[in-house]
Design a protein around this motif. Structure first.
Motif, short mmCIF file in Angstrom:
data_model
loop_
_atom_site.label_atom_id
_atom_site.label_comp_id
_atom_site.label_asym_id
_atom_site.label_seq_id
_atom_site.Cartn_x
_atom_site.Cartn_y
_atom_site.Cartn_z
N ALA A 81 0.80 -1.23 0.00
CA ALA A 81 0.00 0.00 0.00
C ALA A 81 0.83 1.27 0.00
O ALA A 81 0.31 2.35 -0.25
N GLY A 82 2.13 1.19 0.27
CA GLY A 82 2.93 2.40 0.36
C GLY A 82 2.49 3.23 1.56
O GLY A 82 1.97 2.72 2.55
N LEU A 83 2.64 4.54 1.47
CA LEU A 83 2.21 5.41 2.56
C LEU A 83 0.69 5.47 2.59
O LEU A 83 0.04 5.69 1.58
N THR A 84 0.13 5.26 3.77
CA THR A 84 -1.33 5.30 3.92
C THR A 84 -1.74 6.57 4.64
O THR A 84 -0.89 7.33 5.15
N ALA A 85 -3.05 6.79 4.71
CA ALA A 85 -3.56 7.96 5.42
C ALA A 85 -3.16 7.92 6.89
O ALA A 85 -2.85 8.95 7.49
N ASP A 86 -3.15 6.70 7.47
CA ASP A 86 -2.73 6.58 8.87
C ASP A 86 -1.27 6.97 9.05
O ASP A 86 -0.89 7.57 10.05
N ASP A 87 -0.43 6.60 8.07
CA ASP A 87 0.99 6.96 8.15
C ASP A 87 1.18 8.47 8.17
O ASP A 87 2.12 8.98 8.79
N LEU A 88 0.33 9.19 7.44
CA LEU A 88 0.50 10.63 7.29
C LEU A 88 -0.31 11.43 8.31
O LEU A 88 -0.31 12.66 8.26
N ARG A 89 -0.99 10.73 9.21
CA ARG A 89 -1.73 11.42 10.26
C ARG A 89 -0.75 12.04 11.24
O ARG A 89 0.26 11.46 11.60
N ASP A 90 -1.01 13.25 11.66
CA ASP A 90 -0.20 13.95 12.65
C ASP A 90 1.22 14.27 12.17
O ASP A 90 2.14 14.39 12.97
N VAL A 91 1.42 14.38 10.86
CA VAL A 91 2.71 14.85 10.36
C VAL A 91 2.50 16.16 9.61
O VAL A 91 1.43 16.40 9.03
N SER A 92 3.52 17.00 9.62
CA SER A 92 3.41 18.30 8.95
C SER A 92 3.58 18.10 7.44
O SER A 92 3.97 17.04 6.97
N ALA A 93 3.30 19.16 6.69
CA ALA A 93 3.42 19.10 5.23
C ALA A 93 4.86 18.79 4.83
O ALA A 93 5.11 17.99 3.91
N ASN A 94 5.84 19.41 5.52
CA ASN A 94 7.24 19.16 5.18
C ASN A 94 7.67 17.74 5.57
O ASN A 94 8.42 17.09 4.85
N GLN A 95 7.19 17.27 6.72
CA GLN A 95 7.49 15.90 7.12
C GLN A 95 6.91 14.91 6.12
O GLN A 95 7.54 13.90 5.78
N GLU A 96 5.73 15.20 5.61
CA GLU A 96 5.11 14.34 4.61
C GLU A 96 5.96 14.28 3.34
O GLU A 96 6.14 13.20 2.75
N GLN A 97 6.51 15.42 2.93
CA GLN A 97 7.36 15.43 1.73
C GLN A 97 8.61 14.57 1.93
O GLN A 97 9.04 13.83 1.03
N VAL A 98 9.19 14.64 3.13
CA VAL A 98 10.36 13.82 3.43
C VAL A 98 9.99 12.34 3.40
O VAL A 98 10.70 11.51 2.83
N LEU A 99 8.87 11.99 4.01
CA LEU A 99 8.43 10.59 4.04
C LEU A 99 8.16 10.08 2.63
O LEU A 99 8.45 8.92 2.30
N ARG A 100 7.61 10.92 1.77
CA ARG A 100 7.36 10.49 0.39
C ARG A 100 8.67 10.27 -0.36
O ARG A 100 8.76 9.38 -1.22
N LEU A 101 9.70 11.05 -0.03
CA LEU A 101 11.02 10.81 -0.63
C LEU A 101 11.60 9.48 -0.15
O LEU A 101 12.18 8.72 -0.93
N PHE A 102 11.44 9.19 1.15
CA PHE A 102 11.88 7.90 1.67
C PHE A 102 11.16 6.76 0.96
O PHE A 102 11.76 5.75 0.57
N SER A 103 9.85 6.90 0.81
CA SER A 103 9.05 5.86 0.18
C SER A 103 9.46 5.66 -1.27
O SER A 103 9.56 4.52 -1.76
N LEU A 104 9.74 6.77 -1.97
CA LEU A 104 10.18 6.68 -3.36
C LEU A 104 11.55 6.01 -3.45
O LEU A 104 11.80 5.21 -4.36
N ALA A 105 12.43 6.34 -2.50
CA ALA A 105 13.76 5.72 -2.49
C ALA A 105 13.63 4.20 -2.37
O ALA A 105 14.34 3.44 -3.05
N ALA A 106 12.71 3.75 -1.50
CA ALA A 106 12.50 2.31 -1.36
C ALA A 106 11.95 1.71 -2.65
O ALA A 106 12.36 0.62 -3.07
N GLU A 107 11.03 2.41 -3.29
CA GLU A 107 10.43 1.91 -4.53
C GLU A 107 11.46 1.77 -5.64
O GLU A 107 11.43 0.81 -6.43
N LEU A 108 12.40 2.72 -5.71
CA LEU A 108 13.40 2.71 -6.78
C LEU A 108 14.65 1.91 -6.40
O LEU A 108 15.57 1.79 -7.21
N GLY A 109 14.70 1.40 -5.17
CA GLY A 109 15.89 0.67 -4.74
C GLY A 109 17.07 1.57 -4.51
O GLY A 109 18.22 1.17 -4.72
#
Length: 530
Positions: A81-109
């Motif tokens: 499922a990748g990042l879910t709504a629960d994962d992004l609950r209680d995080v700021s907009a900038n924290q969300e951008q960082v988490l999405r970069l982490f998630s993309l890094a995992a997806e691309l190896g």
């Protein structure tokens, strides 16, 4: 396996039970901590569940098994499922951008992502050893992401963001869990134009540690490693540049050791930071002010010394950083422990040379009973088997220098077996992100390695005649497989582009570094003793 959402588990027993629903969510399996099977609260809950659902069976397991079950569910959920709504609950907009970069890094190896902040911010990711641009964002947004990581996402760092000097940090576990990472560390340094930021990501794949053959080690090399790891005491040193997979290989060695001993021996690690989960070991980080190099050096020495009081059978020390940490580690091996570690050196024999340069007594390190394993490895890209190009298809587009070099190194028959990188890629190897295509023609990376199990004669030659003579003895008498020979095996299998590989290891390296009497054919390489 999935955790049921319609079976309520009271908080006071949640740690002791696990619910595994069948596909239709009406039939469930219950797992209960064996030490709490008689607890009245657990028994009452089981009775209530039986009244609402069909319980196929109840299995009593250890608490550690329950933890593994929950981790498997969490990892499977995040992998699908990748990042879910629960994962992004209680995080700021900038924290969300960082988490999405982490998630993309995992997806691309990707092992790292970089932000170069100057007139604008360029975000890049290291994929299969090469940096590739992901996207550009405004300069101010880059600074905002960097400061967000330091100020609100790290648990070992300073309390302020200082863009005008070096800073390091380690991302908090609460954020790592959201993106299925074991660890992530932050580092930045000021540049003449702005700021350079690097984030190293460490996947949480401790339950899926690869094997040595999966990494790329040859069967004979695997046999030599197995012999080395059977020794009850001594030092095993793995060398290679940054990003050559040393930490992963040490995790494989650790898994082999723990598997052979059946959990009856204690492996303790000292790392800065831990580079991946090693199930069955005790992993300890270096605790020190990373902004103070002297404090960090002292922390390494103290950590190794104190580890000996924790009753280990074997130790993994992340790196020998200086003469004091090297001496302390070697002393640990001299007291009857097996010790695995890494050191930056060009080849296995250079490990001994580097230790001498660091200040260790040559008589101490040239001891085959103490230094039981010397290894070196590099990573080379492997070709997509679906779209790689043949010699016939590629030779016309080669420049004259490359074509002449290959025809001079390979026979006509060998040339026909070569395969080359196809930069266009295909549907099997390409992935499009932010409008950019990644992975064209490359399937991954594989190890090329040298594995030496020194004997007394090898050490004597090293002391009396030097590195070159010792290496020559290893190849001609001990049947060692050089990294050049290892590479040529992979090239002749069609798995590796010779021109890409030469960026890692010269194709004629053995001709330049060994005497003509040394065997260099890859046909014999698979049958040597390492």
């Amino acid at each position: 396996m999935k955790q049921g959402t319609d079976v309520r588990v009271p908080e006071d027993i949640a740690e002791w039970v696990f619910v595994d629903p069948e596909d239709n969510d009406t039939v469930v399996r219950l797992f209960v901590d064996t030490h709490h099977r008689g607890d009245a609260r657990v028994q009452s809950w089981v009775t209530a569940v039986k009244g609402l659902h069909t319980v196929r069976d109840i299995t009593f397991v250890s608490l550690s098994d329950l933890v593994r079950l929950r981790d498997a569910v969490r990892q499977a959920s995040q992998n699908t499922a990748g990042l879910t709504a629960d994962d992004l609950r209680d995080v700021s907009a900038n924290q969300e951008q960082v988490l999405r970069l982490f998630s993309l890094a995992a997806e691309l190896g990707s092992s790292d992502f970089h932000m170069t902040i100057a007139g604008y911010t360029r975000i890049e990711m290291r994929i299969n050893g090469d940096l590739q641009v992901i996207k550009d964002i405004p300069r101010e947004d880059g600074y905002a992401l960097a400061s967000t990581i330091i100020l609100s996402m790290c648990d070992v760092t300073e309390k302020q963001f200082f863009p005008n000097r070096k800073q390091d940090g380690r991302v908090k576990a609460e954020f790592l869990r959201k993106v299925n990472l074991f660890g992530a560390r932050y580092s930045h340094t000021p540049t003449v134009d702005g700021l350079y930021v690097v984030m190293r990501t460490i996947a949480d794949d401790g339950d899926n540690v690869p094997s040595l053959p999966a990494l790329g080690y040859l069967p004979v090399q695997c046999g030599v490693v197995d012999n080395i790891l059977r020794r009850p005491e001594g030092v095993i040193i793995l060398s290679g540049p940054t990003g050559s997979g040393k930490s992963t290989t040490l995790r494989v060695f650790s898994a082999m050791y723990l598997g052979r001993t059946g959990g009856k021996k204690r492996l303790l690690t000292i790392e800065d930071p831990p580079e991946g989960r090693i199930p069955g070991s005790i992993q300890t980080p270096i605790i020190a002010d990373k902004a103070d190099p002297e404090a960090t050096k002292l922390a390494w020495v103290q950590s190794i010394s104190s580890a000996l009081r924790l009753d280990p059978d074997a130790m993994l020390v992340g790196e020998m950083r200086d003469v004091n940490s090297a001496l302390t580690a070697i002393n640990a091996a001299m007291t009857g422990h097996q010790l695995m570690t890494t050191l930056h050196a060009n080849c296995p024999v250079s490990i001994l040379e580097r230790l001498v340069v660091m200040g260790l007594n040559p008589a101490l390190i040239a001891d085959a009973q103490l230094m039981i394993g010397l290894l070196s490895q590099r990573l080379v890209p492997t070709l997509c088997p679906h779209c790689s190009l043949s010699w016939a298809a590629r030779q016309a587009s080669l420049d004259a220098a490359d074509r002449d070099r290959l025809t001079g190194l390979f026979t006509a028959d060998a040339l026909t077996a070569l395969r080359f990188h196809n930069p266009a890629g295909c549907s099997h190897c390409c992935k499009t992100v932010y409008g950019t295509v990644f992975g064209q023609g490359i399937a991954g990376r594989t190890v090329i390695a040298e594995v030496i199990q020194p004997d007394a004669r090898f050490m004597q030659i090293f002391r009396e005649r030097g590195k070159a003579a010792a290496r020559q003895y290893w190849v001609t008498t001990l049947g060692g497989i050089t990294r050049n020979q290892h590479l040529l095996i992979r090239i002749r299998e069609g798995r590796v582009d010779p021109l890409l590989a030469e960026q890692v290891c010269p194709l004629d390296e053995d001709r330049l570094t060994l005497n003509a009497t040394a065997p260099t054919t890859t046909d014999a390489g698979e049958h040597r003793h390492g």
